[in-house]
Design a protein around this motif. Structure first.
Motif, PDB file in Angstrom:
ATOM      1  N   PRO A   1       0.818  -1.208   0.000  1.00 25.34           N
ATOM      2  CA  PRO A   1       0.000   0.000   0.000  1.00 25.34           C
ATOM      3  C   PRO A   1       0.856   1.265   0.000  1.00 25.34           C
ATOM      4  O   PRO A   1       1.909   1.318   0.639  1.00 25.34           O
ATOM      5  CB  PRO A   1      -0.787  -0.118   1.307  1.00 25.34           C
ATOM      6  N   GLY A   2       0.404   2.293  -0.729  1.00 24.42           N
ATOM      7  CA  GLY A   2       1.048   3.596  -0.702  1.00 24.42           C
ATOM      8  C   GLY A   2       2.509   3.586  -1.084  1.00 24.42           C
ATOM      9  O   GLY A   2       3.040   2.616  -1.630  1.00 24.42           O
ATOM     10  N   VAL A   3       3.182   4.696  -0.790  1.00 23.86           N
ATOM     11  CA  VAL A   3       4.631   4.819  -0.957  1.00 23.86           C
ATOM     12  C   VAL A   3       5.172   5.500   0.289  1.00 23.86           C
ATOM     13  O   VAL A   3       4.655   6.524   0.720  1.00 23.86           O
ATOM     14  CB  VAL A   3       5.008   5.633  -2.222  1.00 23.86           C
ATOM     15  N   VAL A   4       6.208   4.910   0.888  1.00 22.83           N
ATOM     16  CA  VAL A   4       6.805   5.366   2.151  1.00 22.83           C
ATOM     17  C   VAL A   4       5.733   5.790   3.159  1.00 22.83           C
ATOM     18  O   VAL A   4       5.841   6.803   3.836  1.00 22.83           O
ATOM     19  CB  VAL A   4       7.836   6.513   1.921  1.00 22.83           C
ATOM     20  N   GLY A   5       4.664   4.989   3.222  1.00 22.54           N
ATOM     21  CA  GLY A   5       3.611   5.240   4.197  1.00 22.54           C
ATOM     22  C   GLY A   5       2.681   6.373   3.844  1.00 22.54           C
ATOM     23  O   GLY A   5       1.862   6.796   4.672  1.00 22.54           O
ATOM     24  N   GLU A   6       2.757   6.880   2.632  1.00 23.66           N
ATOM     25  CA  GLU A   6       1.922   8.006   2.215  1.00 23.66           C
ATOM     26  C   GLU A   6       1.050   7.609   1.026  1.00 23.66           C
ATOM     27  O   GLU A   6       1.369   6.671   0.292  1.00 23.66           O
ATOM     28  CB  GLU A   6       2.789   9.208   1.839  1.00 23.66           C
ATOM     29  N   TYR A   7      -0.033   8.369   0.848  1.00 23.75           N
ATOM     30  CA  TYR A   7      -0.969   8.162  -0.256  1.00 23.75           C
ATOM     31  C   TYR A   7      -1.185   9.515  -0.942  1.00 23.75           C
ATOM     32  O   TYR A   7      -2.214  10.162  -0.751  1.00 23.75           O
ATOM     33  CB  TYR A   7      -2.285   7.587   0.256  1.00 23.75           C
ATOM     34  N   PRO A   8      -0.176   9.951  -1.704  1.00 19.22           N
ATOM     35  CA  PRO A   8      -0.227  11.315  -2.241  1.00 19.22           C
ATOM     36  C   PRO A   8      -1.402  11.548  -3.179  1.00 19.22           C
ATOM     37  O   PRO A   8      -1.778  10.681  -3.970  1.00 19.22           O
ATOM     38  CB  PRO A   8       1.102  11.447  -2.990  1.00 19.22           C
ATOM     39  N   VAL A   9      -1.972  12.751  -3.069  1.00 25.57           N
ATOM     40  CA  VAL A   9      -3.028  13.202  -3.973  1.00 25.57           C
ATOM     41  C   VAL A   9      -2.379  14.040  -5.062  1.00 25.57           C
ATOM     42  O   VAL A   9      -1.599  14.962  -4.775  1.00 25.57           O
ATOM     43  CB  VAL A   9      -4.083  14.028  -3.218  1.00 25.57           C
ATOM     44  N   MET A  10      -2.673  13.724  -6.315  1.00 28.92           N
ATOM     45  CA  MET A  10      -2.096  14.440  -7.452  1.00 28.92           C
ATOM     46  C   MET A  10      -3.156  15.304  -8.120  1.00 28.92           C
ATOM     47  O   MET A  10      -4.250  14.836  -8.424  1.00 28.92           O
ATOM     48  CB  MET A  10      -1.508  13.453  -8.461  1.00 28.92           C
ATOM     49  N   MET A  11      -2.798  16.574  -8.332  1.00 26.29           N
ATOM     50  CA  MET A  11      -3.668  17.521  -9.011  1.00 26.29           C
ATOM     51  C   MET A  11      -2.866  18.198 -10.120  1.00 26.29           C
ATOM     52  O   MET A  11      -1.636  18.081 -10.149  1.00 26.29           O
ATOM     53  CB  MET A  11      -4.202  18.562  -8.015  1.00 26.29           C
ATOM     54  N   PRO A  12      -3.511  18.904 -11.036  1.00 23.64           N
ATOM     55  CA  PRO A  12      -2.771  19.558 -12.119  1.00 23.64           C
ATOM     56  C   PRO A  12      -1.623  20.425 -11.584  1.00 23.64           C
ATOM     57  O   PRO A  12      -1.811  21.260 -10.697  1.00 23.64           O
ATOM     58  CB  PRO A  12      -3.842  20.404 -12.809  1.00 23.64           C
ATOM     59  N   GLY A  13      -0.402  20.172 -12.113  1.00 25.66           N
ATOM     60  CA  GLY A  13       0.780  20.920 -11.701  1.00 25.66           C
ATOM     61  C   GLY A  13       1.447  20.417 -10.441  1.00 25.66           C
ATOM     62  O   GLY A  13       2.529  20.904 -10.065  1.00 25.66           O
ATOM     63  N   LYS A  14       0.850  19.439  -9.767  1.00 23.35           N
ATOM     64  CA  LYS A  14       1.404  18.931  -8.497  1.00 23.35           C
ATOM     65  C   LYS A  14       2.599  18.015  -8.750  1.00 23.35           C
ATOM     66  O   LYS A  14       2.606  17.216  -9.681  1.00 23.35           O
ATOM     67  CB  LYS A  14       0.311  18.172  -7.746  1.00 23.35           C
ATOM     68  N   VAL A  15       3.625  18.138  -7.879  1.00 22.95           N
ATOM     69  CA  VAL A  15       4.803  17.263  -7.911  1.00 22.95           C
ATOM     70  C   VAL A  15       4.936  16.590  -6.549  1.00 22.95           C
ATOM     71  O   VAL A  15       4.838  17.249  -5.513  1.00 22.95           O
ATOM     72  CB  VAL A  15       6.088  18.053  -8.226  1.00 22.95           C
TER      73      VAL A  15
END
Length: 424
Positions: free
Chosen positions: A320-334
């Motif tokens: 699950p996730g990456v390094v314990g995180e579940y990042p939310v991606m939006m336009p322009g997000k890194v």
């Protein structure tokens, strides 16, 4: 014969050769080629180009083969770092004098390579501060930042102990004690001017059993390669520090509006040749195009890895996730994070995908490709003790004896989007 010596000698042969040897455009081209001088450097009312060449030759003539290359590298590096890493520029020391370098040679009883001397005439290393000029690396409980040692400090660390004889330290890290060394003599399995990280044989009873990770074959090769990696952006700069990650040119994958880029770094201080245990960290950048529709917003749910070792063995990892995180991606997000892997073969590659769902419709699930990236151990040499079949030596572990430690890490923010991993 050097240009100045040859032309100067010709001037005594005949009147015509005397005239030719004083040809100003010829000396101007030589000043440009060897001393990087321009019309602006000469200035109005300055001596002739011939006199200017002679002036530089008297001071730098012994370094004719190295001056232009090393001077260019130093100036390029300083220009590049002046706005990005001002603390590093402030830490640089003025060049050493010839008599100081001669004194060091007398002190250690060995000649310094001419390219090393030339570079230290330009800049005598740096003050012992952090961050170090020769790059950094960070994990949650591990930090390295290598200073370029001044010649006096380097001479104080000159090694004459068995296994490291005639080796001069070039860099030093306060946190790990790690150094890169320059071989001043071809002995104990090293070539003259080899640059390397030393790695004690962890299975040998003899403390002189030293393996070596080779980082350069001469000072010029080592320094100019590093500078090129910095100024071309191969090594990212994060919060005033140079991080020694390397990215393959084609190591990027785009799925729809999301792109994934990977860079890697080998950590010699956490690796060993005997037993074979090679430690790499990798840094992943996930980016959503700024032109994407707001409806494209999504969240990462899980990861899948296919890991292939140098001996052809494959392993699959899901989680699950990456390094314990579940990042939310939006336009322009890194989103960037770091993780790591250890393996017992000298090379390995990884590839896989992330699984996302749309925020507007959780039922819409899709995969985003992670490009294949390679991790290859740098060249190394086994210790002479082991190569000669020391009675204290044990046999190599098989490549099959990997501990399988391919883990994701819980991230601590380093700033500017970088992540410092912590093993979970």
């Amino acid at each position: 014969m050097a240009p100045y010596d040859g032309l100067h000698s010709c001037s005594f042969v005949s009147r015509r050769l005397n005239q030719l040897s004083g040809h100003n455009p010829l000396w101007r081209s030589l000043c440009s080629r060897y001393w990087l001088l321009t019309d602006a450097d000469r200035g109005a009312g300055a001596p002739s180009w011939r006199a200017l060449f002679r002036q530089y030759y008297l001071e730098w003539g012994r370094y004719l083969r190295h001056y232009a290359v090393l001077k260019t590298s130093w100036e390029t590096l300083k220009t590049f770092l002046s706005q990005r890493c001002p603390r590093m520029i402030a830490s640089l020391k003025d060049g050493a004098k010839e008599e100081e370098l001669d004194s060091i040679e007398t002190q250690i009883g060995f000649k310094l390579p001419e390219d090393y001397r030339c570079s230290y005439r330009l800049h005598n290393g740096q003050k012992l501060v952090v961050p170090g000029l020769m790059g950094s690396m960070a994990l949650s409980n591990h930090y390295r930042s290598e200073d370029l040692l001044d010649v006096e400090t380097a001479a104080g660390g000159f090694q004459q102990r068995k296994g490291m004889r005639q080796c001069l330290p070039l860099t030093f890290c306060f946190h790990t004690g790690l150094s890169q060394y320059l071989a001043l003599e071809a002995t104990e399995g090293r070539n003259l001017s080899d640059i390397f990280y030393h790695c004690p044989d962890q299975l040998a009873q003899d403390p002189s059993a030293i393996d070596m990770f080779i980082t350069g074959t001469s000072f010029s090769d080592w320094f100019t390669t590093y500078v090129n990696n910095v100024v071309t952006g191969e090594y990212p700069i994060i919060r005033d520090q140079i991080f020694r990650y390397v990215r393959e040119q084609q190591c990027v994958a785009t799925t729809g509006d999301l792109s994934v880029t990977v860079s890697t770094a080998f950590l010699p201080e956490l690796s060993s040749v005997h037993p074979p245990h090679f430690f790499f960290t990798y840094r992943i950048r996930i980016e959503m195009s700024s032109s994407a529709s707001p409806d494209a917003a999504c969240q990462l749910d899980s990861r899948y890895w296919k890991i292939t070792k140098g001996n052809g063995e494959e392993e699959e990892v899901r989680g699950p996730g990456v390094v314990g995180e579940y990042p939310v991606m939006m336009p322009g997000k890194v989103h960037e994070y770091a993780s790591c892997t250890t393996f017992s073969t000298t090379s390995e590659h990884m590839e896989g995908h992330y699984t996302f769902h749309r925020l507007a419709n959780k039922e819409e699930v899709f995969n985003v490709l992670i490009p294949r990236f390679h991790m290859v151990c740098p060249p190394f040499r086994k210790s002479v003790v082991r190569s000669q079949g020391s009675t204290n030596d044990r046999s190599w572990l098989n490549d099959d004896d990997s501990d399988g430690d391919h883990g994701d890490f819980r991230g601590i923010n380093l700033g500017d989007g970088a992540q410092c991993p912590r093993h979970v």
